[in-house]
Design an enzyme around this catalytic site. Structure first.
Site, PDB file in Angstrom:
ATOM      1  N   CYS A   9      10.344  -3.879   5.166  1.00 15.11           N
ATOM      2  CA  CYS A   9      11.145  -5.063   4.861  1.00 15.11           C
ATOM      3  C   CYS A   9      11.553  -5.745   6.150  1.00 15.11           C
ATOM      4  O   CYS A   9      11.706  -5.090   7.179  1.00 15.11           O
ATOM      5  CB  CYS A   9      12.366  -4.637   4.053  1.00 15.11           C
ATOM      6  SG  CYS A   9      13.467  -5.989   3.624  1.00 15.11           S
ATOM      7  N   SER A  69      16.538  -0.514  -4.077  1.00 18.07           N
ATOM      8  CA  SER A  69      16.173  -1.410  -5.177  1.00 18.07           C
ATOM      9  C   SER A  69      15.186  -0.778  -6.149  1.00 18.07           C
ATOM     10  O   SER A  69      15.021  -1.275  -7.264  1.00 18.07           O
ATOM     11  CB  SER A  69      15.616  -2.734  -4.633  1.00 18.07           C
ATOM     12  OG  SER A  69      16.662  -3.498  -4.057  1.00 18.07           O
ATOM     13  N   CYS A 111      16.144  -6.198  -3.176  1.00 12.47           N
ATOM     14  CA  CYS A 111      15.192  -6.221  -2.066  1.00 12.47           C
ATOM     15  C   CYS A 111      13.899  -5.617  -2.608  1.00 12.47           C
ATOM     16  O   CYS A 111      13.671  -4.404  -2.488  1.00 12.47           O
ATOM     17  CB  CYS A 111      15.721  -5.438  -0.873  1.00 12.47           C
ATOM     18  SG  CYS A 111      14.673  -5.599   0.594  1.00 12.47           S
ATOM     19  N   ARG A 119      21.738  -1.762   0.642  1.00 16.45           N
ATOM     20  CA  ARG A 119      21.645  -1.884  -0.812  1.00 16.45           C
ATOM     21  C   ARG A 119      21.777  -0.554  -1.540  1.00 16.45           C
ATOM     22  O   ARG A 119      21.735  -0.532  -2.765  1.00 16.45           O
ATOM     23  CB  ARG A 119      20.322  -2.560  -1.172  1.00 16.45           C
ATOM     24  CG  ARG A 119      20.304  -4.026  -0.799  1.00 16.45           C
ATOM     25  CD  ARG A 119      18.900  -4.591  -0.626  1.00 16.45           C
ATOM     26  NE  ARG A 119      18.961  -5.972  -0.200  1.00 16.45           N
ATOM     27  CZ  ARG A 119      19.156  -6.369   1.059  1.00 16.45           C
ATOM     28  NH1 ARG A 119      19.312  -5.455   2.017  1.00 16.45           N
ATOM     29  NH2 ARG A 119      19.206  -7.644   1.369  1.00 16.45           N
ATOM     30  N   CYS A 135      15.994  -4.903   5.669  1.00 16.39           N
ATOM     31  CA  CYS A 135      16.500  -3.526   5.874  1.00 16.39           C
ATOM     32  C   CYS A 135      15.677  -2.839   6.952  1.00 16.39           C
ATOM     33  O   CYS A 135      15.079  -1.793   6.715  1.00 16.39           O
ATOM     34  CB  CYS A 135      16.426  -2.736   4.569  1.00 16.39           C
ATOM     35  SG  CYS A 135      16.862  -3.660   3.105  1.00 16.39           S
ATOM     36  N   CYS A 139      11.164  -3.838  -0.346  1.00 13.96           N
ATOM     37  CA  CYS A 139      11.475  -2.416  -0.143  1.00 13.96           C
ATOM     38  C   CYS A 139      11.080  -1.607  -1.374  1.00 13.96           C
ATOM     39  O   CYS A 139      10.508  -0.521  -1.270  1.00 13.96           O
ATOM     40  CB  CYS A 139      12.972  -2.228   0.099  1.00 13.96           C
ATOM     41  SG  CYS A 139      13.527  -2.630   1.751  1.00 13.96           S
ATOM     42  N   GLU A 141      15.079 -10.995  -1.666  1.00 12.99           N
ATOM     43  CA  GLU A 141      13.949 -10.616  -0.823  1.00 12.99           C
ATOM     44  C   GLU A 141      12.883 -10.016  -1.735  1.00 12.99           C
ATOM     45  O   GLU A 141      13.159  -9.068  -2.478  1.00 12.99           O
ATOM     46  CB  GLU A 141      14.404  -9.591   0.226  1.00 12.99           C
ATOM     47  CG  GLU A 141      13.589  -9.620   1.514  1.00 12.99           C
ATOM     48  CD  GLU A 141      12.145  -9.186   1.298  1.00 12.99           C
ATOM     49  OE1 GLU A 141      11.253  -9.757   1.941  1.00 12.99           O
ATOM     50  OE2 GLU A 141      11.928  -8.279   0.495  1.00 12.99           O
ATOM     51  N   HIS A 152      15.426   1.773   7.730  1.00 11.14           N
ATOM     52  CA  HIS A 152      14.190   2.492   7.402  1.00 11.14           C
ATOM     53  C   HIS A 152      13.664   3.233   8.624  1.00 11.14           C
ATOM     54  O   HIS A 152      13.193   4.368   8.525  1.00 11.14           O
ATOM     55  CB  HIS A 152      13.128   1.523   6.873  1.00 11.14           C
ATOM     56  CG  HIS A 152      13.301   1.182   5.430  1.00 11.14           C
ATOM     57  ND1 HIS A 152      13.095   2.093   4.422  1.00 11.14           N
ATOM     58  CD2 HIS A 152      13.659   0.030   4.824  1.00 11.14           C
ATOM     59  CE1 HIS A 152      13.319   1.514   3.254  1.00 11.14           C
ATOM     60  NE2 HIS A 152      13.668   0.271   3.471  1.00 11.14           N
TER      61      HIS A 152
END
Length: 549
Positions: A61, A499, A543, A472, A64, A546, A14, A68
């Site tokens: 994102c 990430s 990701c 993640r 996710c 993010c 992503e 969030h």
């Protein structure tokens, strides 16, 4: 003499990621990770009502999403009261929504994004004896019930794609690479069959978000103080909801037991060389995934591991979190705690000797830290307070011949993701769905409370934060806002996301980030097809949308 390999963009992730490696004598000796697209959600949040922040932060994102939103809500709730408690119904609904996201997300990662690093699609097409495929399938998992006709059909569908000229996500693989030969053609066909099964089951699992959250991505049933759901149900409505949630959670658990965990075990067994490749030294877990009681007991405990000392898990101090921007395209050079952080972009061009990424460089206690499933599992294992994790890790090591130190690796990271998926899927099916249904069953209870009222503090400046776990890894939201005059407005909002921890660049001390460190020592057989680099990069499940929020 060394040479450079640039992979830009990294696909099957992503977001937008560039990875450059320096290779000498057939292995990586240096690496640089670059996030190439700035997004700027944090500046967008300034001057907005803190009660609306969760709706916007979900848009960090499309993967996710829920986590969030709930982390933002919890940060604002903590600004109201550090011991802010939501109703039990809301707690359980939040757990189910979060658990569904984790299970679905991990299944999508393993099959759609990571599996083709280990499985050669063209090799699957050379499987000739479908009865031999059935035998191999049973060897991976005895609970599978698929016959030769099933696998013949899968092979035909793969062949149709291969001959169509429209390969889609199968077009950019390094097919024929010698690094794929660890798996037989029969096992490759089995894995591709499971790839297709995973596409179906992930859509089923995330239907839970439609039932309890209104939709996916970006569920809409959350709010500060609990959830917005009307829990006043008659008996027929209760039975319908229970039946659907029970069925979906059972399907998730069954898929993990029958396919995901056995397939991850098979990959780990087939690629023992990756037990010594792709590891990092430090792990960080903020704790969470689910609150197991109103007292805040967490499903995964919080902790930090340094220098691979699994048995010496350290407590986490939020004040020790900093973000460096010396090598990132932002103003300033001082490492800041997110509570006083800044996001002021200033692009100066890609220069590996200076600034080269839109990602910041988070550090804990001055150290780069890997976050994610491996950190959650190893912290829980090291503390020894989650019996299910201890058992699952022990079983996985025994079935693959791995040792505990082998977990600090590319294959260990992939194994940990499967291990925690089983733990979460089991909890959803056996505990959380039944807990919710027992609470709203009209024959057992009249408890319909899903939210509590609240008032934002009236002082001029208010602040709150919340440390959580996303699929993640470690996720933190920090919010400060002015609340005077009845018109609350966000003054500053900062997010440190998984990430960013894993793929951030070097810091002001020129210390490489986790993925940059993990790639060093990776053998590269063919520099035109750096499959080995992708295996480690993908094992972190990047990701980047993010990461450059």
């Amino acid at each position: 003499m060394s040479s450079k390999i640039v992979i830009d963009p990294i696909t099957r992730i992503e977001g937008h990621l560039r990875v450059e490696t320096e290779v000498a004598n057939g292995q990586v000796i240096n690496a640089w990770s670059t996030g190439t697209l700035f997004r700027g959600i944090e500046p967008i949040l300034k001057n907005r009502d803190p009660r609306d922040a969760w709706m916007i932060t979900q848009r960090v994102c499309g993967v996710c999403t829920y986590v969030h939103g709930i982390t933002s809500i919890r940060a604002v709730e903590n600004s109201i009261d550090p011991y802010f408690a939501v109703p039990e119904n809301a707690r359980v609904i939040r757990n189910i929504l979060g658990g569904a996201q984790f299970v679905q997300d991990h299944i999508v990662h393993f099959y759609a994004l990571h599996l083709l690093d280990w499985v050669d699609v063209t090799r699957a097409l050379s499987a000739a004896d479908m009865n031999a495929v059935v035998v191999a399938d049973q060897a991976i998992s005895s609970s599978r019930e698929r016959d030769a006709a099933y696998f013949a059909d899968v092979k035909q569908r793969l062949s149709d794609v291969a001959t169509s000229g429209q390969l889609g996500p199968l077009a950019n693989g390094y097919w024929g690479h010698s690094g794929y030969t660890n798996l037989s053609p029969e096992v490759c066909l089995i894995m591709m069959a499971d790839y297709l099964e995973a596409l179906r089951i992930q859509a089923r699992i995330i239907k839970i978000h439609a039932l309890l959250g209104g939709k996916n991505p970006h569920p809409q049933s959350m709010l500060i103080g609990g959830v917005s759901l009307d829990l006043v149900l008659d008996e027929s409505q209760w039975l319908a909801l229970y039946s659907e949630l029970n069925t979906l959670s059972y399907e998730a658990k069954t898929f993990v037991d029958t396919y995901y965990l056995p397939d991850a075990t098979a990959i780990a067994s087939a690629y023992p060389e990756y037990r010594a490749i792709g590891g990092t030294n430090n792990l960080l877990c903020f704790g969470g995934v689910a609150d197991l009681s109103s007292a805040g007991d967490q499903m995964f405990p919080r902790g930090a591991i340094f220098n691979r000392a699994t048995g010496s898990v350290q407590a986490v101090n939020e004040a020790e979190i900093t973000e460096h921007v010396a090598r990132s395209w932002y103003e300033g050079s001082t490492a800041l705690n997110p509570a006083s952080g800044a996001t002021n972009p200033t692009y100066t061009g890609l220069d590996l000797n200076d600034k080269y990424s839109w990602l910041k460089a988070p550090r804990y206690n001055g150290q780069p830290m890997e976050v994610g499933p491996l950190a959650r599992v190893m912290v829980a294992y090291g503390l020894g307070i989650v019996p299910a994790i201890t058992q699952l890790v022990g079983d996985f090591l025994a079935s693959t011949g791995m040792t505990l130190p082998d977990m600090y690796s590319t294959i260990g990271r992939t194994a940990a993701r499967a291990i925690e998926t089983k733990f979460i899927a089991d909890s959803m099916y056996s505990d959380w769905v039944n807990e919710l249904m027992n609470r709203i069953n009209p024959q057992l209870t009249t408890d319909t409370v899903g939210r509590v009222s609240f008032t934002l503090p009236s002082q001029p400046t208010c602040a709150g934060s919340f440390l959580n776990e996303a699929p993640r890894g470690a996720l933190g939201h920090w919010v400060s806002y002015s609340s005077g005059g009845g018109n609350p407005q966000i003054v500053n909002y900062q997010m440190v996301v998984p990430s960013t921890w894993n793929f951030g660049p070097r810091d002001s001390n020129d210390v490489a980030g986790p993925v940059e460190q993990a790639l060093v020592g990776t053998p590269v057989l063919n520099q035109q097809q750096p499959l080995e680099v992708l295996r480690t990069v993908h094992s972190f499940d990047p990701c980047i949308a993010c990461a450059v929020h």
